[in-house]
Design a protein around this motif. Structure first.
Motif, PDB file in Angstrom:
ATOM      1  N   SER A  68      -5.395   5.603  16.144  1.00 17.51           N
ATOM      2  CA  SER A  68      -5.794   4.474  15.281  1.00 17.51           C
ATOM      3  C   SER A  68      -7.297   4.290  15.332  1.00 17.51           C
ATOM      4  O   SER A  68      -7.959   4.617  16.327  1.00 17.51           O
TER       5      SER A  68
ATOM      6  N   ARG B 122     -10.707  -0.520   6.591  1.00 17.72           N
ATOM      7  CA  ARG B 122      -9.476  -1.028   7.195  1.00 17.72           C
ATOM      8  C   ARG B 122      -9.070  -0.176   8.401  1.00 17.72           C
ATOM      9  O   ARG B 122      -9.516   0.952   8.559  1.00 17.72           O
ATOM     10  N   THR B 123      -8.217  -0.736   9.233  1.00 21.13           N
ATOM     11  CA  THR B 123      -7.669   0.006  10.362  1.00 21.13           C
ATOM     12  C   THR B 123      -6.526   0.889   9.874  1.00 21.13           C
ATOM     13  O   THR B 123      -5.646   0.425   9.145  1.00 21.13           O
ATOM     14  N   VAL B 124      -6.581   2.150  10.239  1.00 17.68           N
ATOM     15  CA  VAL B 124      -5.546   3.093   9.835  1.00 17.68           C
ATOM     16  C   VAL B 124      -5.021   3.826  11.064  1.00 17.68           C
ATOM     17  O   VAL B 124      -5.692   3.885  12.106  1.00 17.68           O
ATOM     18  N   SER B 125      -3.825   4.368  10.947  1.00 17.75           N
ATOM     19  CA  SER B 125      -3.237   5.189  12.006  1.00 17.75           C
ATOM     20  C   SER B 125      -2.828   6.525  11.404  1.00 17.75           C
ATOM     21  O   SER B 125      -2.254   6.569  10.319  1.00 17.75           O
TER      22      SER B 125
ATOM     23  N   THR C  91      -1.999   9.764   7.456  1.00 16.54           N
ATOM     24  CA  THR C  91      -1.389   8.445   7.629  1.00 16.54           C
ATOM     25  C   THR C  91       0.038   8.496   7.096  1.00 16.54           C
ATOM     26  O   THR C  91       0.454   9.485   6.496  1.00 16.54           O
TER      27      THR C  91
ATOM     28  N   ASP D 140       0.810  -1.222   0.000  1.00 13.68           N
ATOM     29  CA  ASP D 140       0.000   0.000   0.000  1.00 13.68           C
ATOM     30  C   ASP D 140       0.842   1.270   0.000  1.00 13.68           C
ATOM     31  O   ASP D 140       0.405   2.340   0.441  1.00 13.68           O
TER      32      ASP D 140
ATOM     33  N   CYS E 152      -6.978  12.033   7.308  1.00 20.25           N
ATOM     34  CA  CYS E 152      -8.011  11.371   8.098  1.00 20.25           C
ATOM     35  C   CYS E 152      -8.704  12.378   9.002  1.00 20.25           C
ATOM     36  O   CYS E 152      -8.129  13.388   9.386  1.00 20.25           O
TER      37      CYS E 152
ATOM     38  N   ALA F 213     -11.368   3.108   9.275  1.00 18.47           N
ATOM     39  CA  ALA F 213     -11.797   4.048   8.244  1.00 18.47           C
ATOM     40  C   ALA F 213     -13.099   3.536   7.650  1.00 18.47           C
ATOM     41  O   ALA F 213     -13.113   2.501   6.981  1.00 18.47           O
TER      42      ALA F 213
ATOM     43  N   PHE G 142      -8.516   2.238   1.421  1.00 17.67           N
ATOM     44  CA  PHE G 142      -8.347   2.158   2.875  1.00 17.67           C
ATOM     45  C   PHE G 142      -9.674   2.074   3.629  1.00 17.67           C
ATOM     46  O   PHE G 142      -9.689   1.830   4.833  1.00 17.67           O
TER      47      PHE G 142
ATOM     48  N   ARG H 130      -7.152   6.388  -2.133  1.00 16.23           N
ATOM     49  CA  ARG H 130      -7.739   6.651  -0.821  1.00 16.23           C
ATOM     50  C   ARG H 130      -8.849   5.654  -0.503  1.00 16.23           C
ATOM     51  O   ARG H 130      -9.006   5.202   0.634  1.00 16.23           O
TER      52      ARG H 130
END
Length: 436
Positions: A415, A370-373, A392, A286, A398, A418, A367, A364
């Motif tokens: 975290s 999914r889990t994003v930070s 991110t 990614d 975000c 999304a 994502f 974009r």
């Protein structure tokens, strides 16, 4: 002291920056030096005693914007000291071609670090000792640009920058690390390494990255523009070991047509560029790959352009910064035949930008779910609701509702899941994130 005072006069300055991230960094340093010398900073679009315009000359449009800002500042306060610095100054040889009464002080790139002292002398307030560029105060920011190199030796046929910035000058690694430590101590948690031609740094680049990676308190390292030829299997293997490195790489393409790349004197082929992207994607799932592309280079046919368009789509860039070719006196490309009209360049630019926006949206969108930070930066208001916002590692913006983020502070890593790709007229496109 807070500001310079002479005969009860409190002297203020305002600074405006055009152009690249290197200029942004240098403007931050100039502003810091001015404040340490005793001047007080005010908003640029208002009255000031000193206006500093950090100019750009990468295109004709940049030249025009630089001139416009100089004239605009003089209109706001005709009695102000107007300082012009940056690449436009070097390109026009200390103001040649501008009315003599427009600018009071011309400062080329090599003299930028002396601007505070120059202003003191101009106002008969004394002198400041010369010092090298070094940023020590950036309170309230979570991300900071740090210049680790200046100059370029490549001399691509369309580019004026090597002539105005000079030869490659890598910064000593220990100087960079000392500066980053100071920024870290003031709350900066993400460092963006920038320069005119980072790829020319040699072993200093990985050494600098590793040194910053080892620093406690720094959470992310982001790289500026890299040359495609730097992206070898060995280099990517070393990057993959850097825990804090953002999975976002900017590789300057300029054209997706080998014939045009050759005319530009770019030192790679599309096949080599594609191989570099493949290596990055194998090492960093990614990964966000962004680029610069020039349209309308002299002699570029419709077939050449379509080839470039297809190649950009094939690579699947996260973002492509599209530039219409701009003639620059003193470059080889300025003398080439078959210069294209502005109408042709405009039409091709619009097509490439449209495709780039589609690719960016698709990147974009992957994502969602999914889990994003993301690195928390600030609080913004959208339609009456407050959100914590940040980016991110792939530089995807975000948003999380402020009440969900709880007791957050700038620089925290947040975290969540999304759940939607949304957009706002002011804020652009972003991921909506919720706590899980």
């Amino acid at each position: 002291m807070d500001r310079v005072v002479l005969n009860e006069k409190k002297y203020t300055f305002a600074i405006h920056t055009l152009g690249c991230k290197v200029n942004t960094y240098e403007s931050d340093v100039i502003a810091e030096r001015m404040k340490k010398a005793g001047f007080s900073e005010v908003d640029f679009e208002g009255p000031a005693d000193i206006y500093i315009i950090n100019t750009c000359t990468v295109t004709n449009i940049a030249d025009r914007k630089s001139r416009q800002m100089l004239h605009r500042a003089k209109k706001w306060n005709p009695d102000a000291v107007l300082v012009a610095t940056g690449c436009y100054v070097d390109a026009v040889e200390q103001g040649k071609g501008l009315p003599e009464d427009t600018v009071d002080v011309w400062v080329n790139n090599k003299q930028k670090s002396d601007i505070a002292g120059i202003c003191l002398e101009r106002l008969s307030l004394g002198k400041e000792a010369h010092a090298d560029y070094f940023l020590t105060e950036l309170d309230g920011h979570t991300r900071a640009f740090v210049k680790i190199e200046d100059g370029c030796n490549m001399f691509c046929t369309y580019c004026i920058i090597p002539y105005v910035r000079g030869k490659v000058t890598p910064r000593p690694v220990e100087d960079t690390l000392k500066e980053v430590e100071g920024l870290r101590d003031r709350g900066v948690t993400e460092i963006v390494l920038t320069g005119i031609h980072l790829s020319s740094m040699g072993p200093g680049l990985p050494e600098t990255i590793k040194g910053i990676n080892a620093m406690e308190g720094i959470r992310r390292i982001r790289l500026g523009s890299l040359e495609p030829r730097l992206i070898t299997k060995e280099f990517v293997s070393e990057l993959a070991k850097i825990e804090k490195l953002c999975h976002h790489f900017h590789l300057s393409l300029q054209s997706g047509c080998d014939e045009i790349l050759s005319a530009m004197k770019r030192r790679y082929t599309t096949a080599e560029f594609e191989e570099g992207c493949t290596l990055l994607r194998e090492a960093f799932p990614d990964v966000a790959i962004t680029t610069d592309i020039i349209v309308g280079f002299p002699g570029e046919t419709e077939e050449n352009f379509n080839e470039s368009l297809s190649f950009a789509e094939k690579i699947g860039f996260y973002e492509a910064h599209v530039f219409k070719y701009s003639r620059r006196k003193g470059t080889v490309a300025d003398t080439l035949p078959c210069q294209l009209t502005e109408a042709v360049k405009g039409e091709r630019s619009a097509r490439l930008i449209s495709m780039s926006e589609e690719l960016s949206h698709a990147f974009r969108e992957r994502f969602v779910g999914r889990t994003v930070s993301f690195l928390a930066e600030e609080k913004v208001c959208i339609s009456g609701a407050y959100y914590v916002t940040g980016y991110t590692g792939e530089y995807v913006r975000c948003m999380m509702k402020a009440e969900e983020a709880m007791e957050w502070k700038p620089g925290d890593i947040i975290s969540g899941s999304a759940y939607e790709l949304s957009s706002d007229k002011k804020e652009g496109e972003f991921l909506l994130v919720k706590k899980t």
